[in-house]
Design a protein around this motif. Structure first.
Motif, PDB file in Angstrom:
ATOM      1  N   LEU A   1       0.820  -1.209   0.000  1.00  0.00           N
ATOM      2  CA  LEU A   1       0.000   0.000   0.000  1.00  0.00           C
ATOM      3  C   LEU A   1       0.856   1.263   0.000  1.00  0.00           C
ATOM      4  N   LEU A   2       1.975   1.210   0.700  1.00  0.00           N
ATOM      5  CA  LEU A   2       2.828   2.392   0.818  1.00  0.00           C
ATOM      6  C   LEU A   2       3.698   2.616  -0.414  1.00  0.00           C
ATOM      7  N   ALA A   3       4.210   1.532  -0.995  1.00  0.00           N
ATOM      8  CA  ALA A   3       5.219   1.682  -2.051  1.00  0.00           C
ATOM      9  C   ALA A   3       4.983   0.805  -3.267  1.00  0.00           C
ATOM     10  N   GLY A   4       3.823   0.156  -3.361  1.00  0.00           N
ATOM     11  CA  GLY A   4       3.531  -0.669  -4.529  1.00  0.00           C
ATOM     12  C   GLY A   4       4.473  -1.853  -4.648  1.00  0.00           C
ATOM     13  N   TYR A   5       4.877  -2.153  -5.881  1.00  0.00           N
ATOM     14  CA  TYR A   5       5.768  -3.294  -6.098  1.00  0.00           C
ATOM     15  C   TYR A   5       7.142  -3.074  -5.467  1.00  0.00           C
ATOM     16  N   ALA A   6       7.542  -1.814  -5.326  1.00  0.00           N
ATOM     17  CA  ALA A   6       8.804  -1.528  -4.644  1.00  0.00           C
ATOM     18  C   ALA A   6       8.749  -2.009  -3.204  1.00  0.00           C
ATOM     19  N   GLY A   7       7.587  -1.870  -2.573  1.00  0.00           N
ATOM     20  CA  GLY A   7       7.421  -2.353  -1.204  1.00  0.00           C
ATOM     21  C   GLY A   7       7.526  -3.862  -1.120  1.00  0.00           C
ATOM     22  N   LEU A   8       6.937  -4.572  -2.095  1.00  0.00           N
ATOM     23  CA  LEU A   8       7.012  -6.034  -2.107  1.00  0.00           C
ATOM     24  C   LEU A   8       8.448  -6.508  -2.319  1.00  0.00           C
ATOM     25  N   ILE A   9       9.150  -5.862  -3.234  1.00  0.00           N
ATOM     26  CA  ILE A   9      10.543  -6.232  -3.503  1.00  0.00           C
ATOM     27  C   ILE A   9      11.407  -5.983  -2.257  1.00  0.00           C
ATOM     28  N   THR A  10      11.192  -4.846  -1.630  1.00  0.00           N
ATOM     29  CA  THR A  10      11.956  -4.503  -0.432  1.00  0.00           C
ATOM     30  C   THR A  10      11.695  -5.509   0.679  1.00  0.00           C
ATOM     31  N   TRP A  11      10.439  -5.885   0.870  1.00  0.00           N
ATOM     32  CA  TRP A  11      10.081  -6.886   1.878  1.00  0.00           C
ATOM     33  C   TRP A  11      10.833  -8.186   1.608  1.00  0.00           C
TER      34      TRP A  11
ATOM     35  N   ILE B   1      18.025  -4.761  13.052  1.00  0.00           N
ATOM     36  CA  ILE B   1      17.104  -3.656  12.802  1.00  0.00           C
ATOM     37  C   ILE B   1      17.813  -2.527  12.066  1.00  0.00           C
ATOM     38  N   GLU B   2      18.994  -2.154  12.543  1.00  0.00           N
ATOM     39  CA  GLU B   2      19.731  -1.062  11.907  1.00  0.00           C
ATOM     40  C   GLU B   2      20.147  -1.415  10.478  1.00  0.00           C
ATOM     41  N   ILE B   3      20.641  -2.611  10.283  1.00  0.00           N
ATOM     42  CA  ILE B   3      21.095  -3.023   8.947  1.00  0.00           C
ATOM     43  C   ILE B   3      19.920  -3.147   7.990  1.00  0.00           C
ATOM     44  N   SER B   4      18.798  -3.679   8.465  1.00  0.00           N
ATOM     45  CA  SER B   4      17.639  -3.832   7.584  1.00  0.00           C
ATOM     46  C   SER B   4      17.040  -2.479   7.199  1.00  0.00           C
ATOM     47  N   GLU B   5      17.189  -1.454   8.060  1.00  0.00           N
ATOM     48  CA  GLU B   5      16.740  -0.110   7.670  1.00  0.00           C
ATOM     49  C   GLU B   5      17.535   0.398   6.469  1.00  0.00           C
ATOM     50  N   VAL B   6      18.840   0.191   6.512  1.00  0.00           N
ATOM     51  CA  VAL B   6      19.681   0.628   5.395  1.00  0.00           C
ATOM     52  C   VAL B   6      19.378  -0.192   4.141  1.00  0.00           C
ATOM     53  N   ILE B   7      19.187  -1.493   4.304  1.00  0.00           N
ATOM     54  CA  ILE B   7      18.814  -2.337   3.158  1.00  0.00           C
ATOM     55  C   ILE B   7      17.509  -1.860   2.546  1.00  0.00           C
ATOM     56  N   CYS B   8      16.561  -1.512   3.392  1.00  0.00           N
ATOM     57  CA  CYS B   8      15.268  -1.019   2.922  1.00  0.00           C
ATOM     58  C   CYS B   8      15.445   0.233   2.067  1.00  0.00           C
ATOM     59  N   LEU B   9      16.254   1.169   2.540  1.00  0.00           N
ATOM     60  CA  LEU B   9      16.505   2.381   1.780  1.00  0.00           C
ATOM     61  C   LEU B   9      17.219   2.079   0.457  1.00  0.00           C
ATOM     62  N   LEU B  10      18.211   1.206   0.514  1.00  0.00           N
ATOM     63  CA  LEU B  10      18.973   0.862  -0.690  1.00  0.00           C
ATOM     64  C   LEU B  10      18.126   0.200  -1.761  1.00  0.00           C
ATOM     65  N   VAL B  11      17.232  -0.694  -1.324  1.00  0.00           N
ATOM     66  CA  VAL B  11      16.432  -1.464  -2.288  1.00  0.00           C
ATOM     67  C   VAL B  11      15.263  -0.646  -2.811  1.00  0.00           C
ATOM     68  N   ALA B  12      14.567   0.045  -1.928  1.00  0.00           N
ATOM     69  CA  ALA B  12      13.355   0.771  -2.350  1.00  0.00           C
ATOM     70  C   ALA B  12      13.684   2.003  -3.166  1.00  0.00           C
ATOM     71  N   PHE B  13      14.827   2.635  -2.885  1.00  0.00           N
ATOM     72  CA  PHE B  13      15.165   3.903  -3.524  1.00  0.00           C
ATOM     73  C   PHE B  13      15.094   3.873  -5.059  1.00  0.00           C
ATOM     74  N   PRO B  14      15.736   2.906  -5.736  1.00  0.00           N
ATOM     75  CA  PRO B  14      15.716   2.934  -7.207  1.00  0.00           C
ATOM     76  C   PRO B  14      14.362   2.588  -7.824  1.00  0.00           C
ATOM     77  N   PHE B  15      13.455   1.972  -7.047  1.00  0.00           N
ATOM     78  CA  PHE B  15      12.170   1.558  -7.611  1.00  0.00           C
ATOM     79  C   PHE B  15      11.077   2.600  -7.422  1.00  0.00           C
ATOM     80  N   LEU B  16      11.308   3.574  -6.544  1.00  0.00           N
ATOM     81  CA  LEU B  16      10.303   4.612  -6.314  1.00  0.00           C
ATOM     82  C   LEU B  16      10.743   5.895  -7.009  1.00  0.00           C
ATOM     83  N   LYS B  17       9.910   6.428  -7.848  1.00  0.00           N
ATOM     84  CA  LYS B  17      10.229   7.646  -8.596  1.00  0.00           C
ATOM     85  C   LYS B  17       9.267   8.768  -8.215  1.00  0.00           C
TER      86      LYS B  17
END
Length: 245
Positions: A189-199, A229-245
């Motif tokens: 709901l928050l990020a579409g397919y980018a959210g699913l990929i990040t998950w 928790i800290e590492i997964s926050e950075v992973i979340c930013l790294l993965v979601a960033f290129p898929f959200l425009k």
């Protein structure tokens, strides 16, 4: 509501009235079920700050403000575990010695270097977010406070006692999987397919890392939960960033 407030009190520095009835150890341990919801609250504050401040500050200043705001909200709780974990894991010692180093409250060179690297990476990613990508701020703390529970439920605890031991002993698969499905739905709901990929990427990354560390140490610890928790926050930013425009 009581379980949620217990989790909110533990995971944040948001000022809340003290409970009228003393919190039992069982209530404290069971409050882990509300950690993703607390993460969503943290994300909501960051999202509101980003929306409100972005018209007035340049990206670099906004990124720094968001990073400081998150540190103030959480009190650096998970960073403490991250630093202790890095001090031990990067020492290249025996498993027994690594666990001893992680328990030592003193900050070593490895912890300092890892902290600088983590904060620089998180700051640069936060500063790079465009207004259309601010939904990542909602996703990041919520997802990270669920996905670390893979390490809690699927791997043994490396010590006979500790803050994370009670949570490890009381965690059950059905609530964990239900929470994971809810987090997956909210991510979409928050990020579409980018959210699913990040998950999916966060689940895979945390599982592989937990497996590697558990095979080395014979299990995980509360410090390692915080590091996840800290590492997964950075992973979340790294993965979601290129898929959200």
């Amino acid at each position: 509501m009581r379980g949620f407030l217990i989790a909110l009190t533990f995971l944040t520095r948001i000022p809340l009235p003290s409970p009228k009835v003393e919190v039992t150890s069982e209530e404290f341990n069971l409050s882990y079920r509300y950690y993703p919801l607390v993460g969503l609250v943290i994300g909501g504050v960051l999202w509101l700050l980003a929306k409100g401040l972005s018209p007035f500050f340049p990206p670099l200043a906004l990124g720094a403000l968001l990073l400081v705001a998150e540190l103030m909200l959480t009190g650096g709780l998970h960073l403490d575990g991250f630093m202790d974990s890095m001090d031990g894991l990067l020492s290249a010692r025996t498993p027994e010695r690594i666990l001893e180093i992680m328990k030592d409250s003193r900050v070593g060179a490895h912890a300092s270097m890892a902290l600088i690297g983590l904060l620089l990476l998180k700051f640069s990613l936060l500063a790079s977010l465009a207004p259309s990508q601010f939904s990542i701020l909602l996703l990041m703390p919520m997802l990270s406070r669920w996905v670390f529970q893979i390490g809690v439920i699927a791997f043994p605890y490396a010590r006979t006692q500790g803050l994370g031991k009670g949570i490890h002993d009381i965690t059950r698969w059905i609530p964990f999987l239900i929470a994971g499905a809810l987090v997956l739905g909210v991510s979409y709901l928050l990020a579409g397919y980018a959210g699913l990929i990040t998950w999916g990427v966060c689940v895979i990354a945390v599982t592989l890392w937990a497996c590697k560390i558990s095979s080395l140490l014979g299990g995980l610890t509360g410090d390692l939960y915080g590091a996840m928790i800290e590492i997964s926050e950075v992973i979340c930013l790294l993965v979601a960033f290129p898929f959200l425009k």
